[in-house]
Motif scaffolding. Sequence first.
Motif, PDB file in Angstrom:
ATOM      1  N   GLU A   2       0.850  -1.188   0.000  1.00 32.35           N
ATOM      2  CA  GLU A   2       0.000   0.000   0.000  1.00 32.35           C
ATOM      3  C   GLU A   2       0.887   1.241   0.000  1.00 32.35           C
ATOM      4  O   GLU A   2       1.976   1.235   0.586  1.00 32.35           O
ATOM      5  N   LEU A   3       0.409   2.273  -0.662  1.00 33.29           N
ATOM      6  CA  LEU A   3       1.165   3.512  -0.805  1.00 33.29           C
ATOM      7  C   LEU A   3       0.233   4.684  -0.554  1.00 33.29           C
ATOM      8  O   LEU A   3      -0.827   4.786  -1.162  1.00 33.29           O
ATOM      9  N   ILE A   4       0.640   5.558   0.362  1.00 32.44           N
ATOM     10  CA  ILE A   4      -0.100   6.794   0.609  1.00 32.44           C
ATOM     11  C   ILE A   4       0.748   7.946   0.084  1.00 32.44           C
ATOM     12  O   ILE A   4       1.894   8.132   0.500  1.00 32.44           O
ATOM     13  N   LEU A   5       0.184   8.686  -0.850  1.00 33.37           N
ATOM     14  CA  LEU A   5       0.821   9.875  -1.401  1.00 33.37           C
ATOM     15  C   LEU A   5       0.204  11.071  -0.690  1.00 33.37           C
ATOM     16  O   LEU A   5      -0.968  11.390  -0.911  1.00 33.37           O
ATOM     17  N   ARG A 129      -3.544   0.811  -3.158  1.00 37.58           N
ATOM     18  CA  ARG A 129      -3.143  -0.542  -2.767  1.00 37.58           C
ATOM     19  C   ARG A 129      -2.933  -1.376  -4.026  1.00 37.58           C
ATOM     20  O   ARG A 129      -3.751  -1.351  -4.939  1.00 37.58           O
ATOM     21  N   LEU A 130      -1.829  -2.119  -4.038  1.00 38.68           N
ATOM     22  CA  LEU A 130      -1.569  -3.063  -5.115  1.00 38.68           C
ATOM     23  C   LEU A 130      -2.205  -4.391  -4.731  1.00 38.68           C
ATOM     24  O   LEU A 130      -1.922  -4.931  -3.654  1.00 38.68           O
ATOM     25  N   ARG A 131      -3.066  -4.869  -5.585  1.00 37.59           N
ATOM     26  CA  ARG A 131      -3.736  -6.136  -5.322  1.00 37.59           C
ATOM     27  C   ARG A 131      -3.333  -7.126  -6.406  1.00 37.59           C
ATOM     28  O   ARG A 131      -3.495  -6.855  -7.594  1.00 37.59           O
ATOM     29  N   ARG A 132      -2.788  -8.250  -5.977  1.00 37.81           N
ATOM     30  CA  ARG A 132      -2.400  -9.303  -6.921  1.00 37.81           C
ATOM     31  C   ARG A 132      -3.421 -10.427  -6.826  1.00 37.81           C
ATOM     32  O   ARG A 132      -3.727 -10.894  -5.742  1.00 37.81           O
ATOM     33  N   ARG A 133      -3.914 -10.857  -7.995  1.00 33.30           N
ATOM     34  CA  ARG A 133      -4.807 -12.004  -8.013  1.00 33.30           C
ATOM     35  C   ARG A 133      -4.881 -12.579  -9.411  1.00 33.30           C
ATOM     36  O   ARG A 133      -4.752 -11.853 -10.398  1.00 33.30           O
ATOM     37  N   ASN A 134      -5.054 -13.882  -9.444  1.00 33.77           N
ATOM     38  CA  ASN A 134      -5.142 -14.622 -10.709  1.00 33.77           C
ATOM     39  C   ASN A 134      -3.977 -14.311 -11.642  1.00 33.77           C
ATOM     40  O   ASN A 134      -4.159 -14.170 -12.851  1.00 33.77           O
ATOM     41  N   GLY A 135      -2.791 -14.181 -11.072  1.00 34.09           N
ATOM     42  CA  GLY A 135      -1.590 -13.934 -11.873  1.00 34.09           C
ATOM     43  C   GLY A 135      -1.432 -12.511 -12.362  1.00 34.09           C
ATOM     44  O   GLY A 135      -0.465 -12.196 -13.038  1.00 34.09           O
ATOM     45  N   GLY A 136      -2.354 -11.644 -12.030  1.00 32.23           N
ATOM     46  CA  GLY A 136      -2.263 -10.252 -12.458  1.00 32.23           C
ATOM     47  C   GLY A 136      -2.165  -9.320 -11.273  1.00 32.23           C
ATOM     48  O   GLY A 136      -2.130  -9.750 -10.118  1.00 32.23           O
ATOM     49  N   ALA A 137      -2.098  -8.044 -11.566  1.00 30.98           N
ATOM     50  CA  ALA A 137      -2.025  -7.038 -10.506  1.00 30.98           C
ATOM     51  C   ALA A 137      -2.870  -5.841 -10.917  1.00 30.98           C
ATOM     52  O   ALA A 137      -2.977  -5.521 -12.103  1.00 30.98           O
ATOM     53  N   GLU A 138      -3.467  -5.217  -9.916  1.00 30.44           N
ATOM     54  CA  GLU A 138      -4.234  -4.006 -10.159  1.00 30.44           C
ATOM     55  C   GLU A 138      -4.017  -3.046  -9.003  1.00 30.44           C
ATOM     56  O   GLU A 138      -3.767  -3.468  -7.881  1.00 30.44           O
ATOM     57  N   VAL A 139      -4.095  -1.775  -9.303  1.00 29.98           N
ATOM     58  CA  VAL A 139      -3.970  -0.759  -8.267  1.00 29.98           C
ATOM     59  C   VAL A 139      -5.375  -0.307  -7.910  1.00 29.98           C
ATOM     60  O   VAL A 139      -6.168   0.068  -8.784  1.00 29.98           O
ATOM     61  N   GLN A 140      -5.672  -0.360  -6.622  1.00 29.52           N
ATOM     62  CA  GLN A 140      -6.981   0.058  -6.125  1.00 29.52           C
ATOM     63  C   GLN A 140      -6.830   1.345  -5.324  1.00 29.52           C
ATOM     64  O   GLN A 140      -5.828   1.540  -4.643  1.00 29.52           O
ATOM     65  N   VAL A 141      -7.844   2.179  -5.397  1.00 25.73           N
ATOM     66  CA  VAL A 141      -7.896   3.403  -4.597  1.00 25.73           C
ATOM     67  C   VAL A 141      -8.634   3.065  -3.307  1.00 25.73           C
ATOM     68  O   VAL A 141      -9.783   2.650  -3.338  1.00 25.73           O
ATOM     69  N   ARG A 142      -7.956   3.232  -2.180  1.00 29.91           N
ATOM     70  CA  ARG A 142      -8.596   3.005  -0.881  1.00 29.91           C
ATOM     71  C   ARG A 142      -9.239   4.278  -0.358  1.00 29.91           C
ATOM     72  O   ARG A 142     -10.283   4.236   0.268  1.00 29.91           O
ATOM     73  N   ALA A 143      -8.574   5.429  -0.587  1.00 29.54           N
ATOM     74  CA  ALA A 143      -9.115   6.708  -0.116  1.00 29.54           C
ATOM     75  C   ALA A 143      -8.446   7.853  -0.864  1.00 29.54           C
ATOM     76  O   ALA A 143      -7.277   7.764  -1.230  1.00 29.54           O
TER      77      ALA A 143
END
Length: 152
Positions: A2-5, A129-143
Motif C-alpha cells: 500500500e502507498l499513501i501519497l 493498494r496493489l492487489r495481486r490475483r489470478n496472476g495479475g495485478a491491479e492498483v486500487q484506490v482506498r481513499a
Amino acid sequence: MELILWRHAEAEEGAPDLGRPLTPKGVKQAKRMAAWLRARLPEGARVMASPATRAQQTAAALTERFETVPALAPGASPQAVLTAAGWPDGGGLVVVVGHQPTLGQVAAWLLTGQDAQWSIKKGALWWLRLRRRNGGAEVQVRAVIGPDWVDD
C-alpha cells in the motif's frame, strides 16, 4: 503493498524553496490529516518525507519516526518516488510526504499506466493498494481525502 501519497500542507511563499515552513493554516491541515491517518495506519507503516521543511513539518505531525529521503525533494521524478517507496514489491504500507506535480504524476501513472498531470490539493492524500490475483495485478484506490473533509 500500500502507498499513501500525502502532499505537504500549505506553506509560506518565498525562498529558498527547501526552507519554506508551513503557514498556520498548513499546521492545522497537517495535524488534522495526521490524526485521521494515525487512526487508520497499521503498526509498522513506513513514513518517508522530502527534505523540504514543509514536508518535514507535515510528516512530523504524524510521527517523529519518519525517514528523510532526498529522492523525494521538489522536482523528483515519479520513478524516483516509486523506487524510494519500494513499489511494487516492498510490502507493507509506505506513506510518502512530498510535492506537486510529482505526487499527482505518480497517482496518474499507477492508476492509468499513462503519464498525466493530476493535481493533489495541499495537505490531501491518495491511499493506493496493489492487489495481486489470478496472476495479475491491479492498483486500487482506498481513499482520496483532503484536510477540509476531516474533523478537527
